[in-house]
Write an enzyme that holds these catalytic residues in place. Sequence first.
Site, mmCIF file in Angstrom:
data_model
loop_
_atom_site.group_PDB
_atom_site.id
_atom_site.type_symbol
_atom_site.label_atom_id
_atom_site.label_comp_id
_atom_site.label_asym_id
_atom_site.label_seq_id
_atom_site.Cartn_x
_atom_site.Cartn_y
_atom_site.Cartn_z
ATOM 1 N N LYS A 180 39.263 98.019 155.289
ATOM 2 C CA LYS A 180 40.022 98.735 156.307
ATOM 3 C C LYS A 180 39.691 100.220 156.202
ATOM 4 O O LYS A 180 39.838 100.828 155.148
ATOM 5 C CB LYS A 180 41.522 98.528 156.131
ATOM 6 C CG LYS A 180 42.335 99.338 157.132
ATOM 7 C CD LYS A 180 43.799 99.387 156.767
ATOM 8 C CE LYS A 180 44.516 100.446 157.591
ATOM 9 N NZ LYS A 180 45.914 100.665 157.163
ATOM 10 N N GLY A 241 54.517 105.251 158.390
ATOM 11 C CA GLY A 241 55.751 105.367 157.632
ATOM 12 C C GLY A 241 56.957 105.838 158.419
ATOM 13 O O GLY A 241 58.020 106.066 157.838
ATOM 14 N N ALA A 267 50.927 100.374 161.353
ATOM 15 C CA ALA A 267 51.708 101.607 161.167
ATOM 16 C C ALA A 267 52.813 101.733 162.207
ATOM 17 O O ALA A 267 52.612 101.468 163.388
ATOM 18 C CB ALA A 267 50.836 102.859 161.201
ATOM 19 N N GLY A 268 53.975 102.136 161.725
ATOM 20 C CA GLY A 268 55.100 102.435 162.595
ATOM 21 C C GLY A 268 56.161 101.362 162.682
ATOM 22 O O GLY A 268 57.253 101.604 163.187
ATOM 23 N N ASN A 289 53.772 98.092 155.549
ATOM 24 C CA ASN A 289 54.055 98.320 154.140
ATOM 25 C C ASN A 289 55.464 98.894 153.967
ATOM 26 O O ASN A 289 56.363 98.266 153.421
ATOM 27 C CB ASN A 289 53.013 99.243 153.535
ATOM 28 C CG ASN A 289 53.127 99.387 152.015
ATOM 29 O OD1 ASN A 289 52.335 100.060 151.386
ATOM 30 N ND2 ASN A 289 54.109 98.774 151.385
ATOM 31 N N THR A 290 55.681 100.110 154.503
ATOM 32 C CA THR A 290 56.948 100.806 154.275
ATOM 33 C C THR A 290 58.149 100.020 154.784
ATOM 34 O O THR A 290 59.219 100.034 154.165
ATOM 35 C CB THR A 290 56.914 102.188 154.943
ATOM 36 O OG1 THR A 290 55.714 102.871 154.565
ATOM 37 C CG2 THR A 290 58.099 103.032 154.522
#
Length: 341
Positions: A180, A241, A267-268, A289-290
Amino acid sequence: MSSPPSLVPSLAITVNGEMRRLDGPLSVAGLLAALGLDARKVAVERNLEIVPRSLYASASLADGDRLEIVHFIGGGGPADPGEDAWTVAGRTFRSRLIVGTGKYKDFAETAAAITASGAEMVTVAVRRVNLADPGAPMLQDFVDPSRYTYLPNTAGCHTAEDAVRTLRLARDAGGWNLVKLEVLGPPPTLYPDMQETHRALDVLVKDGFQVMVYCTDDPVAARRLEEAGAVAIMPLGAPIGSGLGIQNRVTIGLLVAQAKVPVLVDAGVGTASDATVAMELGCDAVLMNTAIAHARDPVRMARAMKAAIEAGRDAFLAGRMAAKSYADPSSPTAGLIGTRP
């Protein structure tokens, strides 16, 4: 008369940013042994050049050498193509949820959350080994590389050169070509730097990498990445994040409609409904992830995300009803008692 004692040359080298003075002559293999590192679990870069593992024993170090030693390893198993699976660069996966391995309180929580998520692919950052504690636990001690596909990424890279160096080290450590790529602009937005991303992609494709690319949610930019050799397009839903969810469903939908390679929202994502929206738009998978790691209960959130992905995929395959700007009663109007308006 006795002969004078032989002098052992001293080498001043820099390892992972730390100056060290060691007795020579010394090979890369000798250095790893002196540091207590397992040569099978690391990759070595000397003066910006990867040292092949087959040459560790014969590669002699010289005074002034600068070395980077990182750790990475990967794996994974194939899915049954007959299932509702998705494929990227010839690899097939059942789970459409990809999870990151950072931000958890410890490796045990990381492993528990990943298990609960049902993910088959996990992203991993490539970092220097801890020379002060070479026996410290590593991710692969908790997240079995024979069970999961490790997807090395370039998290934290802000230039094409750093991204390329990072992924070359990752390939040498784990043998994986599927990677990635993300090249970020400065904080506080950390928005994808598309100019640097394209520079890195060109080099990596020529190097034989299969590159999944983190990018803006711009259909024109995404098409150019695909034409340049990207094996998957990974538009952000919102800044990294942020947990804001997908901010522009229109452009994500356009990306899905035009792409000939997998499209993954990356993301987001903040909660389960965000993941469901991504799947209802037709995305092949979602990376997060977050949203899991920073939940009050990461393991429970991982289960919620797994269910959300499955629900969104089912809804997409089912085909939603047409949206209307007026009411349409669900009960039949024939035979009503009373006067109709």
